[in-house]
Write a protein that holds these residues in place. Structure first.
Motif, PDB file in Angstrom:
ATOM      1  N   THR A   3       0.829  -1.204   0.000  1.00 50.32           N
ATOM      2  CA  THR A   3       0.000   0.000   0.000  1.00 50.32           C
ATOM      3  C   THR A   3       0.862   1.252   0.000  1.00 50.32           C
ATOM      4  O   THR A   3       0.654   2.178  -0.782  1.00 50.32           O
ATOM      5  N   ALA A   4       1.867   1.270   0.879  1.00 48.68           N
ATOM      6  CA  ALA A   4       2.701   2.466   0.994  1.00 48.68           C
ATOM      7  C   ALA A   4       3.463   2.735  -0.295  1.00 48.68           C
ATOM      8  O   ALA A   4       3.583   3.875  -0.731  1.00 48.68           O
ATOM      9  N   PHE A   5       3.963   1.672  -0.918  1.00 53.50           N
ATOM     10  CA  PHE A   5       4.733   1.871  -2.147  1.00 53.50           C
ATOM     11  C   PHE A   5       3.828   2.257  -3.317  1.00 53.50           C
ATOM     12  O   PHE A   5       4.273   2.902  -4.260  1.00 53.50           O
ATOM     13  N   PHE A   6       2.556   1.850  -3.256  1.00 50.83           N
ATOM     14  CA  PHE A   6       1.665   2.146  -4.375  1.00 50.83           C
ATOM     15  C   PHE A   6       1.017   3.525  -4.257  1.00 50.83           C
ATOM     16  O   PHE A   6       0.596   4.093  -5.252  1.00 50.83           O
ATOM     17  N   LEU A   7       0.960   4.039  -3.047  1.00 47.93           N
ATOM     18  CA  LEU A   7       0.241   5.292  -2.802  1.00 47.93           C
ATOM     19  C   LEU A   7       0.679   6.449  -3.720  1.00 47.93           C
ATOM     20  O   LEU A   7      -0.182   7.186  -4.221  1.00 47.93           O
ATOM     21  N   PRO A   8       1.983   6.638  -3.989  1.00 53.23           N
ATOM     22  CA  PRO A   8       2.367   7.746  -4.885  1.00 53.23           C
ATOM     23  C   PRO A   8       1.707   7.660  -6.258  1.00 53.23           C
ATOM     24  O   PRO A   8       1.443   8.686  -6.888  1.00 53.23           O
ATOM     25  N   GLN A   9       1.398   6.459  -6.705  1.00 55.24           N
ATOM     26  CA  GLN A   9       0.776   6.270  -8.013  1.00 55.24           C
ATOM     27  C   GLN A   9      -0.588   6.948  -8.082  1.00 55.24           C
ATOM     28  O   GLN A   9      -1.031   7.375  -9.138  1.00 55.24           O
ATOM     29  N   VAL A  10      -1.251   7.026  -6.928  1.00 54.57           N
ATOM     30  CA  VAL A  10      -2.586   7.628  -6.866  1.00 54.57           C
ATOM     31  C   VAL A  10      -2.494   9.152  -6.890  1.00 54.57           C
ATOM     32  O   VAL A  10      -3.467   9.842  -7.145  1.00 54.57           O
ATOM     33  N   THR A  11      -1.296   9.657  -6.611  1.00 54.36           N
ATOM     34  CA  THR A  11      -1.121  11.097  -6.441  1.00 54.36           C
ATOM     35  C   THR A  11      -0.946  11.794  -7.783  1.00 54.36           C
ATOM     36  O   THR A  11      -0.286  11.278  -8.665  1.00 54.36           O
ATOM     37  N   SER A  12      -1.526  12.947  -7.902  1.00 53.08           N
ATOM     38  CA  SER A  12      -1.403  13.719  -9.137  1.00 53.08           C
ATOM     39  C   SER A  12       0.035  14.170  -9.364  1.00 53.08           C
ATOM     40  O   SER A  12       0.753  14.519  -8.426  1.00 53.08           O
ATOM     41  N   LEU A  13       0.451  14.171 -10.628  1.00 57.48           N
ATOM     42  CA  LEU A  13       1.790  14.655 -10.964  1.00 57.48           C
ATOM     43  C   LEU A  13       1.989  16.105 -10.541  1.00 57.48           C
ATOM     44  O   LEU A  13       3.091  16.509 -10.194  1.00 57.48           O
ATOM     45  N   VAL A  14       0.908  16.858 -10.565  1.00 51.20           N
ATOM     46  CA  VAL A  14       1.000  18.253 -10.139  1.00 51.20           C
ATOM     47  C   VAL A  14       1.414  18.316  -8.670  1.00 51.20           C
ATOM     48  O   VAL A  14       2.280  19.097  -8.277  1.00 51.20           O
ATOM     49  N   VAL A  15       0.801  17.453  -7.870  1.00 57.00           N
ATOM     50  CA  VAL A  15       1.132  17.403  -6.447  1.00 57.00           C
ATOM     51  C   VAL A  15       2.582  16.962  -6.267  1.00 57.00           C
ATOM     52  O   VAL A  15       3.339  17.558  -5.482  1.00 57.00           O
ATOM     53  N   VAL A  16       2.976  15.933  -7.011  1.00 56.20           N
ATOM     54  CA  VAL A  16       4.347  15.436  -6.918  1.00 56.20           C
ATOM     55  C   VAL A  16       5.323  16.562  -7.236  1.00 56.20           C
ATOM     56  O   VAL A  16       6.302  16.782  -6.522  1.00 56.20           O
ATOM     57  N   ALA A  17       5.022  17.307  -8.298  1.00 58.26           N
ATOM     58  CA  ALA A  17       5.929  18.377  -8.707  1.00 58.26           C
ATOM     59  C   ALA A  17       6.008  19.464  -7.635  1.00 58.26           C
ATOM     60  O   ALA A  17       7.098  19.949  -7.319  1.00 58.26           O
TER      61      ALA A  17
END
Lengths: 294, 305
Positions: free
Chosen positions: B108-122
Motif C-alpha cells: 500500500t505504501a509503495f503504491f500510494l504515490p501512483q494515486v497522487t497527481s503529478l502536479v502534487v508530486v511536482a
C-alpha cells in the motif's frame, strides 16, 4: 489465489527452518523495506508538515520538521480562493461523469466481444488490441485545432468525449467477461427469454463487478490527475480542474504564501488517497492485469 | 447479400462496439492525418498560414532543439526508469518471501504515490529540492556538506525529475513483478531447494529468467507513456525548459511551439509555429511507434487467450 497456495505449501514443507525463532534474513528484509517505506512516505509527510505550518516556519532555519497548528488558517485562505473551490467541484463531477461513461461503454463492448457471435468479431477485436499499443494522442496541434473547429475550446467536451471509451477499457472488460461469465449462464438467460440489453444489465454486469470497480478506479485516477489537456483547453478560471487550480495557486501564492499552496495541494490529494485506501485490495489485486495500459 | 443480412441481424452488436471505433477514428486517426497537412504550413496560430512544403521537416532534421529535446527525454527517462525497475525487482523478491509480515502495508505504501497527481508530486518535490530553503539543502548544510543548486543546474533538474519518476512509478512495477513471481510454479522452487540451491542461486536461475518477459514487456510499454514526459518539467519551469534547457522534453517542446500557457513567458521562449509543432508531434509518434512495434511482439503473447 496463486500466492495463497504458494505460501501455504511453503509453510507446510519447510518445517526445518520454522523451528528457529529468529530468522535473520527476514529481519534484514524488514530493515531494507522499512528504509524504503520511510523514503516513500516522506514526501507525503513533508506535504502535511508544510500544509500545517506558516510560510515563515517553512522558510526558517532550521525548518520545522513536525506538523504545525496552522492548517485551518492556511485552508481558510484556500477556501477564500473561489477558483480553487470551484475546481474541486469541477473535478468531482467531471471525474464521476467520465468514469460512468467509460464503465458503461467499455463493459457493453467488452461483453459483446466476449460473449456474442457476429461476423468480423475477431478481426475487430484485433484492431482494438493494435490501438492499445498505438501511441496516438501525441499530436497536440491537430487535436487542438479539431476541438477549436468543433467549438469545444473553453468547454469540458474535449475532456469527456475523445476518451469516453478507451481501448484499454474495452480490452479490460472483455477479459473480465471471458473469465467471469460462463457461456451456460448466457445461454440460460437466452432460454429464459432475456434479450440483448437485459442479459447485459442483469446477468453480465453483476458477474464482472470486481473488474468494473478496478476500471472505475483507474479511470478516476486518470481523470482526476489529468493535466495536459485541461491546461490547454480550459481557459476560463470557473472551469479549472484541481491540477490546473493548484498550478494557478502556485503561480499566485508561490512567492508570497507557500503554506497556502501546500494546504490546497494536500486537500486536492486526500480524496483519491481515501478512495484508494478504502478499495485497496481490489486495486492492488487488479493492477497486474493493467500492465498492458503502459 | 447474405453479408448485409448478417450485419443487419447483428446491429445491436455493431452498435455496442461502435463508440470506440468512431471515437478512435475521429480523435486519433483524423488528427494524425490532419497533422500531415498542418506540417506543410507555417502558422503562428493567429494570422494566415503559409504553405512551405517540406521545409518544416527539413527544419526538424537540421534543428538542434528537437534532437536536444529527444536526447534529453531519453536521458531523464533512463535516469528514472532503470533504477525504478531494478529497485522494484529487488523489492518484489523481498516482498514475495513466504511468512513475511506486513506485506499489505508495504504494498500500500509503495503504491500510494501512483494515486497522487503529478502536479502534487511536482509541487512537493520542488519544495524539497528548492535551492535555498529546500530540505535536501538544509540537510546537506547541517551535515557540513556543500549544497547543490538542484533546480538551477541542468543535471540537478534531471535528477529531480528522475526522482519524481522513481517515486511515482515504483509501486506499479512492484505489483506487476510480484504478480509475476506469484505465478511461478512452486514445484520449481522445491525441486531447486531439494537439489541444494541457495536463495541467490534460486533467484538467478529461476525467478529472474521466468520474470524476464514480464520485465521486458512492462519496460517497453512503460516507455511509451514515459517518453511523453511533460507535466514535471512544465510545472517546474512554468512552461519553460529550465536553465540550460535541462528540463526540455519532446512533448514540452511541442507544447512550446503550440504556444501553450506559460510557454511565451519562459526565458527560453520560442516563437509559436503550429506547423513545426505538428512535425514534432509526428516525429514523437514515429519514435514511440517503433517502440510500440517492439513491445507488440510481447503483447500478442500476453493478450491472446
Amino acid at each position: 489465489m496463486t500466492s495463497i497456495t504458494r505460501t501455504g505449501s511453503a509453510r507446510g514443507t519447510s518445517t526445518r527452518t520454522r523451528r528457529r525463532p529468529i530468522r535473520p534474513n527476514l529481519v534484514a528484509t524488514h530493515v531494507v523495506l522499512a528504509i524504503g517505506l520511510v523514503l516513500f512516505a516522506f514526501p507525503f509527510y513533508w506535504l502535511v508538515v508544510m500544509a500545517t505550518s506558516s510560510t515563515s516556519d517553512i522558510f526558517s532555519f532550521p525548518p520545522r520538521l513536525i506538523p504545525g497548528p496552522e492548517f485551518f488558517n492556511n485552508f481558510g485562505q484556500v477556501l477564500a480562493n473561489t477558483t480553487f473551490v470551484q475546481a474541486f467541484f469541477n473535478s468531482i463531477w467531471l471525474t464521476a461523469l467520465t468514469a460512468t461513461i467509460q464503465l458503461f461503454l467499455a463493459s457493453l463492448a467488452g461483453y459483446v466481444f466476449a460473449k456474442r457471435r457476429f461476423p468480423g468479431r475477431d478481426r475487430l477485436f484485433g484492431l482494438v488490441l493494435v490501438t492499445l499499443v498505438l501511441p496516438t494522442g501525441v499530436a497536440l496541434v491537430p487535436s487542438y485545432q479539431i476541438y477549436a473547429g468543433l467549438g469545444w475550446l473553453n468547454s469540458f467536451w474535449p475532456l469527456i468525449i475523445p476518451s469516453a471509451v478507451s481501448a484499454f477499457g474495452v480490452f479490460w472488460m472483455r477479459q473480465a467477461a471471458v473469465s467471469a461469465v460462463p457461456d451456460e449462464v448466457i445461454d440460460a438467460a437466452a432460454i429464459d427469454g432475456a434479450g440483448f440489453l437485459r442479459t447485459y444489465w442483469t446477468v453480465v454486469l453483476p458477474m464482472i463487478r470486481p473488474s468494473l470497480v478496478a476500471l472505475g478506479i483507474f479511470q478516476i485516477m486518470w481523470t482526476w490527475n489529468d493535466y495536459l489537456w485541461p491546461l490547454l483547453v480550459l481557459g476560463n478560471p470557473a472551469q479549472y480542474t484541481l491540477p490546473i487550480a493548484i498550478q494557478q495557486l502556485k503561480g499566485n501564492y508561490g512567492n508570497v504564501d507557500y503554506s497556502v499552496v501546500m494546504a490546497g495541494t494536500l486537500v486536492a490529494t486526500l480524496p483519491l488517497i481515501a478512495l484508494f485506501l478504502a478499495l485497496r485490495r481490489t486495486v492492488l489485486d487488479n493492477v497486474a492485469g493493467s500492465a498492458v495500459k503502459g | 447479400m447474405t453479408e448485409t443480412a448478417a450485419v443487419r441481424r447483428h446491429w445491436r452488436e455493431y452498435l455496442s462496439i461502435s463508440p470506440f471505433f468512431v471515437l478512435f477514428a475521429a480523435f486519433s486517426i483524423v488528427p494524425l492525418i490532419y497533422a500531415l497537412y498542418l506540417s506543410t504550413q507555417q502558422w503562428d496560430g493567429i494570422g494566415d498560414s503559409k504553405f512551405v512544403g517540406l521545409a518544416q521537416w527539413q527544419r526538424l532534421v537540421a534543428s538542434n532543439d528537437f534532437w536536444y529535446a529527444t536526447g534529453n527525454t531519453f536521458l531523464i527517462f533512463a535516469m528514472g526508469q532503470i533504477p525504478v525497475i531494478i529497485g522494484a525487482l529487488i523489492a518484489a523478491v523481498l516482498l514475495s518471501q513466504p511468512r513475511l509480515r506486513a506485506r499489505g502495508l508495504y504494498q500500500t505504501a509503495f503504491f500510494l504515490p501512483q494515486v497522487t497527481s503529478l502536479v502534487v508530486v511536482a509541487v512537493v518535490f520542488q519544495a524539497v529540492f528548492s535551492n535555498r530553503f529546500g530540505l535536501t539543502n538544509v540537510l546537506l548544510q547541517a551535515a557540513k556538506l556543500p549544497t547543490f543548486q538542484w533546480l538551477t543546474d541542468p543535471w540537478g533538474i534531471r535528477i529531480v525529475i528522475a526522482a519524481m519518476i522513481i517515486w511515482r512509478g515504483f509501486g506499479y512495477f512492484l505489483l506487476i513483478f510480484m504478480a509475476g513471481i506469484s505465478a511461478i510454479d512452486t514445484g520449481l522452487y522445491e525441486a531447486a531447494r531439494l537439489d541444494g540451491a541457495g536463495p541467490v542461486r534460486i533467484l538467478g536461475s529461476i525467478t529472474l529468467p521466468v520474470l524476464r518477459p514480464t520485465v521486458i514487456f512492462v519496460a517497453l510499454t512503460g516507455t511509451i507513456s514515459g517518453l511523453q514526459l511533460f507535466t514535471e518539467p512544465q510545472l517546474l519551469f512554468g512552461g519553460g525548459s529550465g536553465p540550460d534547457r535541462g528540463g526540455l522534453t519532446m512533448m514540452l517542446l511541442q507544447y512550446q511551439y503550440l504556444g501553450g500557457p506559460g510557454a511565451a513567458t519562459a526565458q527560453t521562449a520560442v516563437t509559436p509555429d503550429l506547423g513545426y509543432a505538428s512535425v514534432i508531434g509526428w516525429a514523437v509518434f514515429i519514435i514511440l511507434l517503433a517502440i510500440a512495434a517492439l513491445s507488440f511482439r510481447f503483447t500478442r503473447r500476453g493478450l491472446e487467450d
